[in-house]
Design a protein around this motif. Structure first.
Motif, PDB file in Angstrom:
ATOM      1  N   ARG A 265      44.964  11.173  35.446  1.00 50.51           N
ATOM      2  CA  ARG A 265      45.064  10.372  34.558  1.00 50.51           C
ATOM      3  C   ARG A 265      43.001   9.933  33.935  1.00 50.51           C
ATOM      4  O   ARG A 265      43.061   9.542  33.356  1.00 50.51           O
ATOM      5  CB  ARG A 265      45.171   9.100  35.882  1.00 50.51           C
ATOM      6  CG  ARG A 265      46.351   8.700  35.834  1.00 50.51           C
ATOM      7  CD  ARG A 265      47.110   7.398  36.539  1.00 50.51           C
ATOM      8  NE  ARG A 265      46.255   6.908  37.928  1.00 50.51           N
ATOM      9  CZ  ARG A 265      46.073   6.367  38.391  1.00 50.51           C
ATOM     10  NH1 ARG A 265      45.013   5.610  37.999  1.00 50.51           N
ATOM     11  NH2 ARG A 265      45.485   6.601  39.747  1.00 50.51           N
ATOM     12  N   PHE A 266      42.532  10.774  34.943  1.00 53.28           N
ATOM     13  CA  PHE A 266      41.060  10.348  34.559  1.00 53.28           C
ATOM     14  C   PHE A 266      40.586  10.712  33.600  1.00 53.28           C
ATOM     15  O   PHE A 266      40.390  10.390  32.206  1.00 53.28           O
ATOM     16  CB  PHE A 266      40.735  10.859  35.427  1.00 53.28           C
ATOM     17  CG  PHE A 266      38.895  10.824  35.664  1.00 53.28           C
ATOM     18  CD1 PHE A 266      37.862   9.503  35.250  1.00 53.28           C
ATOM     19  CD2 PHE A 266      37.869  12.005  35.035  1.00 53.28           C
ATOM     20  CE1 PHE A 266      37.089   9.084  34.833  1.00 53.28           C
ATOM     21  CE2 PHE A 266      36.571  11.613  35.014  1.00 53.28           C
ATOM     22  CZ  PHE A 266      35.398  10.578  34.841  1.00 53.28           C
ATOM     23  N   SER A 267      41.346  11.913  33.395  1.00 55.43           N
ATOM     24  CA  SER A 267      41.366  13.210  32.449  1.00 55.43           C
ATOM     25  C   SER A 267      41.409  12.541  30.779  1.00 55.43           C
ATOM     26  O   SER A 267      41.130  12.425  30.022  1.00 55.43           O
ATOM     27  CB  SER A 267      41.981  14.684  32.499  1.00 55.43           C
ATOM     28  OG  SER A 267      42.257  15.285  31.176  1.00 55.43           O
ATOM     29  N   GLU A 268      43.558  11.798  31.191  1.00 56.25           N
ATOM     30  CA  GLU A 268      43.299  11.175  29.806  1.00 56.25           C
ATOM     31  C   GLU A 268      42.854  10.255  29.498  1.00 56.25           C
ATOM     32  O   GLU A 268      42.895   9.803  28.481  1.00 56.25           O
ATOM     33  CB  GLU A 268      44.855  10.561  30.177  1.00 56.25           C
ATOM     34  CG  GLU A 268      46.166  11.773  30.109  1.00 56.25           C
ATOM     35  CD  GLU A 268      47.618  10.975  30.288  1.00 56.25           C
ATOM     36  OE1 GLU A 268      47.571   9.299  30.587  1.00 56.25           O
ATOM     37  OE2 GLU A 268      48.252  11.904  31.707  1.00 56.25           O
ATOM     38  N   TRP A 269      42.229   9.310  30.267  1.00 55.39           N
ATOM     39  CA  TRP A 269      41.283   8.027  30.642  1.00 55.39           C
ATOM     40  C   TRP A 269      39.769   8.264  29.281  1.00 55.39           C
ATOM     41  O   TRP A 269      39.829   7.999  28.428  1.00 55.39           O
ATOM     42  CB  TRP A 269      41.290   7.667  31.279  1.00 55.39           C
ATOM     43  CG  TRP A 269      40.185   5.958  31.788  1.00 55.39           C
ATOM     44  CD1 TRP A 269      40.193   4.934  30.843  1.00 55.39           C
ATOM     45  CD2 TRP A 269      38.711   6.327  31.692  1.00 55.39           C
ATOM     46  NE1 TRP A 269      39.320   4.099  31.406  1.00 55.39           N
ATOM     47  CE2 TRP A 269      38.351   4.742  31.628  1.00 55.39           C
ATOM     48  CE3 TRP A 269      38.035   7.348  32.225  1.00 55.39           C
ATOM     49  CZ2 TRP A 269      36.958   4.865  31.510  1.00 55.39           C
ATOM     50  CZ3 TRP A 269      36.263   7.446  32.209  1.00 55.39           C
ATOM     51  CH2 TRP A 269      36.000   5.552  31.762  1.00 55.39           C
ATOM     52  N   ILE A 270      39.425   9.509  29.476  1.00 53.91           N
ATOM     53  CA  ILE A 270      38.553   9.890  29.419  1.00 53.91           C
ATOM     54  C   ILE A 270      38.698  10.503  27.031  1.00 53.91           C
ATOM     55  O   ILE A 270      37.909  10.112  26.970  1.00 53.91           O
ATOM     56  CB  ILE A 270      37.726  11.258  29.514  1.00 53.91           C
ATOM     57  CG1 ILE A 270      37.669  11.212  30.844  1.00 53.91           C
ATOM     58  CG2 ILE A 270      36.773  12.360  28.849  1.00 53.91           C
ATOM     59  CD1 ILE A 270      36.255  12.584  31.699  1.00 53.91           C
ATOM     60  N   GLY A 271      39.949  11.182  27.677  1.00 51.12           N
ATOM     61  CA  GLY A 271      40.616  11.121  26.225  1.00 51.12           C
ATOM     62  C   GLY A 271      40.119  12.616  25.166  1.00 51.12           C
ATOM     63  O   GLY A 271      38.929  13.401  26.142  1.00 51.12           O
TER      64      GLY A 271
END
Ligand SMILES: [Zn+2]
Length: 287
Positions: free
Chosen positions: A82-88
């Motif tokens: 989720r964190f990686s997706e949030w960073i984009g």
């Protein structure tokens, strides 16, 4: 261009398989800023620990995070995703943290969870603490904590949820904004490449052999403290504890010395320490 200011909380855990302590991550917090340093969004999530399920009392007291908070959370892998997706996927993302401990924690937690230490979502990194200290002309040896740094630039740290991941990352991002105009950020951005990981994974160690290339032979001389002339070595060098020891004597002054020298190899240098102590004459044997 975007900036991610990251802060993590962790619990001290003993990994029984690898027989080593790990800073097991229990909370992610981060702020995303656009290129004009406007806050775009924040990320906050607990992580359920698996190495050590119970938090130490030190961590509970410092963070006010409870065992219930983390036990009801997702595990490291889904939170990381989720964190990686949030960073984009903006290729010009710069990730920052206050000191490199958070990066070291990500590396060790990735190593534990995935057997791969690389952090796929970090390509460029800035140590905000190092940046701040250099900009303020502070000596490297005396590391400044985030709250102290904030006070130095008239930001009141007590208005943030300190020692919590999101609170600390918000405070760090405000410190970043405050010094941004006085800093040439390009000078502080490092590529997160093979070299970077080698540096992060390097464990400093004490050199135990005098034949090691890191040994500065000039450290093995001894001048007499009284007359300044070179003293003569009476014993061989031997290693014990964490340093080399030898006995020297200045014949004209009739003074013996115990010389201790330590060589510690760090990633890109060897730090040497030396002490020369007078050996007192034993006056008399007891009668
Ligand atoms: Zn002397």
């Amino acid at each position: 261009m975007q900036y991610i200011i990251l802060d993590l909380e962790w619990n001290t855990a003993f990994d029984r398989v690898h027989k080593e302590f790990v800073n097991e991550i229990i909370e992610f917090g981060a702020v995303k800023l656009d290129e004009d340093l406007r806050e775009v969004s924040t990320f906050s999530s607990f992580v359920r620990p698996v190495i050590e399920k119970k938090l130490t009392s030190r961590v509970r007291k410092l963070t006010h995070i409870t065992n219930e908070d983390v036990q009801s959370a997702e595990r490291y892998l889904p939170v990381t995703n989720r964190f990686s997706e949030w960073i984009g996927d903006d290729p010009e993302t710069v990730v920052m943290s206050w000191g490199d401990m958070d990066i070291r924690a990500l590396i060790s937690n990735n190593g534990f969870a995935f057997r791969d230490v690389t952090i796929p979502y970090i390509h460029q990194y800035v140590d905000l603490q190092g940046c701040f200290m250099k900009q303020k002309g502070l000596p490297k040896a005396h590391q400044v904590g985030l709250s102290t740094a904030a006070e130095m630039i008239d930001i009141d740290p007590d208005t943030y949820a300190l020692h919590r991941a999101l609170g600390d990352s918000l405070l760090a991002s405000d410190c970043f904004r405050a010094i941004y105009d006085d800093v040439d950020l390009e000078d502080y951005i490092v590529d997160v490449d093979e070299d970077f990981y080698q540096q992060m994974l390097f464990k400093p160690y004490i050199i135990k052999e005098l034949t090691d290339t890191g040994v500065d032979k000039s450290m093995l001389d001894c001048s007499c403290i009284i007359c300044g002339q070179p003293a003569a070595k009476l014993s061989d060098w031997r290693f014990s504890g964490s340093s080399f020891h030898a006995i020297y004597k200045c014949a004209p002054c009739n003074q013996k010395y115990r010389v201790n020298v330590q060589f510690k190899r760090q990633y890109n240098q060897v730090v040497s320490k030396k002490t020369v102590l007078k050996i007192k004459d034993k006056k008399k044997k007891k009668a």
